[in-house]
Design a protein around this motif. Structure first.
Motif, PDB file in Angstrom:
ATOM      1  N   ASP A 128      55.990  71.394  54.147  1.00 28.13           N
ATOM      2  CA  ASP A 128      56.455  70.437  55.151  1.00 28.13           C
ATOM      3  C   ASP A 128      55.300  69.645  55.757  1.00 28.13           C
ATOM      4  O   ASP A 128      55.427  68.456  56.037  1.00 28.13           O
ATOM      5  CB  ASP A 128      57.289  71.123  56.239  1.00 28.13           C
ATOM      6  N   LEU A 136      52.165  74.103  66.675  1.00 25.56           N
ATOM      7  CA  LEU A 136      53.056  75.211  66.325  1.00 25.56           C
ATOM      8  C   LEU A 136      52.976  76.313  67.375  1.00 25.56           C
ATOM      9  O   LEU A 136      54.006  76.890  67.760  1.00 25.56           O
ATOM     10  CB  LEU A 136      52.681  75.742  64.943  1.00 25.56           C
ATOM     11  N   ARG A 177      54.802  75.160  70.474  1.00 24.50           N
ATOM     12  CA  ARG A 177      56.254  75.080  70.245  1.00 24.50           C
ATOM     13  C   ARG A 177      56.836  76.418  69.813  1.00 24.50           C
ATOM     14  O   ARG A 177      57.960  76.482  69.327  1.00 24.50           O
ATOM     15  CB  ARG A 177      56.569  74.011  69.201  1.00 24.50           C
ATOM     16  N   ARG A 178      56.056  77.466  69.969  1.00 25.63           N
ATOM     17  CA  ARG A 178      56.492  78.847  69.679  1.00 25.63           C
ATOM     18  C   ARG A 178      57.089  79.012  68.274  1.00 25.63           C
ATOM     19  O   ARG A 178      58.141  79.621  68.088  1.00 25.63           O
ATOM     20  CB  ARG A 178      57.485  79.307  70.736  1.00 25.63           C
ATOM     21  N   GLY A 179      56.412  78.412  67.298  1.00 23.05           N
ATOM     22  CA  GLY A 179      56.808  78.599  65.911  1.00 23.05           C
ATOM     23  C   GLY A 179      57.862  77.644  65.391  1.00 23.05           C
ATOM     24  O   GLY A 179      58.244  77.731  64.224  1.00 23.05           O
ATOM     25  N   ASP A 180      58.334  76.707  66.209  1.00 21.08           N
ATOM     26  CA  ASP A 180      59.334  75.730  65.772  1.00 21.08           C
ATOM     27  C   ASP A 180      58.634  74.630  64.974  1.00 21.08           C
ATOM     28  O   ASP A 180      57.994  73.744  65.524  1.00 21.08           O
ATOM     29  CB  ASP A 180      60.059  75.144  66.979  1.00 21.08           C
ATOM     30  N   ARG A 181      58.749  74.707  63.648  1.00 16.67           N
ATOM     31  CA  ARG A 181      58.032  73.795  62.766  1.00 16.67           C
ATOM     32  C   ARG A 181      58.483  72.347  62.939  1.00 16.67           C
ATOM     33  O   ARG A 181      57.665  71.430  62.905  1.00 16.67           O
ATOM     34  CB  ARG A 181      58.187  74.234  61.314  1.00 16.67           C
ATOM     35  N   THR A 182      59.776  72.127  63.149  1.00 17.73           N
ATOM     36  CA  THR A 182      60.287  70.770  63.326  1.00 17.73           C
ATOM     37  C   THR A 182      59.717  70.147  64.595  1.00 17.73           C
ATOM     38  O   THR A 182      59.294  68.988  64.599  1.00 17.73           O
ATOM     39  CB  THR A 182      61.828  70.778  63.375  1.00 17.73           C
ATOM     40  N   ALA A 183      59.685  70.920  65.673  1.00 13.97           N
ATOM     41  CA  ALA A 183      59.125  70.419  66.929  1.00 13.97           C
ATOM     42  C   ALA A 183      57.620  70.176  66.795  1.00 13.97           C
ATOM     43  O   ALA A 183      57.087  69.224  67.373  1.00 13.97           O
ATOM     44  CB  ALA A 183      59.406  71.401  68.054  1.00 13.97           C
ATOM     45  N   ALA A 184      56.926  71.020  66.039  1.00 18.78           N
ATOM     46  CA  ALA A 184      55.488  70.841  65.834  1.00 18.78           C
ATOM     47  C   ALA A 184      55.209  69.569  65.038  1.00 18.78           C
ATOM     48  O   ALA A 184      54.275  68.825  65.353  1.00 18.78           O
ATOM     49  CB  ALA A 184      54.898  72.053  65.120  1.00 18.78           C
ATOM     50  N   GLU A 242      55.613  66.718  67.289  1.00 17.05           N
ATOM     51  CA  GLU A 242      54.435  66.589  68.150  1.00 17.05           C
ATOM     52  C   GLU A 242      53.307  65.884  67.408  1.00 17.05           C
ATOM     53  O   GLU A 242      52.585  65.073  67.994  1.00 17.05           O
ATOM     54  CB  GLU A 242      53.991  67.963  68.631  1.00 17.05           C
TER      55      GLU A 242
END
Length: 87
Positions: A29, A54, A57-64, A67
């Motif tokens: 990704d 990451l 965002r506590r491991g949320d790849r989409t949110a990272a 960002e």
């Protein structure tokens, strides 16, 4: 004396000897994001920025990845304000 470095007290930075291998080691990704990026990110710098995002965002790849998009937009806006272009 070594090449054009002369006598400087500055530490030398060493780039990766295998930038394509560094790219290939990125998660799929992140490689996809980097392939469409507007700025010339190095695999090392995008990996560091993604790791920090990451963690935030506590491991949320989409949110990272989102960002990273915002970070890139800020850098593009700053370069437009100063008149510098990415090359």
């Amino acid at each position: 004396m070594s090449g054009n470095l002369g006598r400087t007290g500055l530490r030398r930075r060493r780039g990766s000897a295998t930038p394509m291998a560094d790219y290939d080691r990125l998660p799929a990704d992140l490689r996809a994001w980097l392939a469409q990026a507007a700025l010339p990110w190095s695999p090392r710098s995008v990996s560091r920025a993604f790791g920090r995002a990451l963690a935030r965002r506590r491991g949320d790849r989409t949110a990272a990845l989102a960002e990273l998009d915002r970070l890139q937009e800020r850098r593009l806006a700053a370069s437009r304000l100063t008149g510098r272009t990415a090359s």
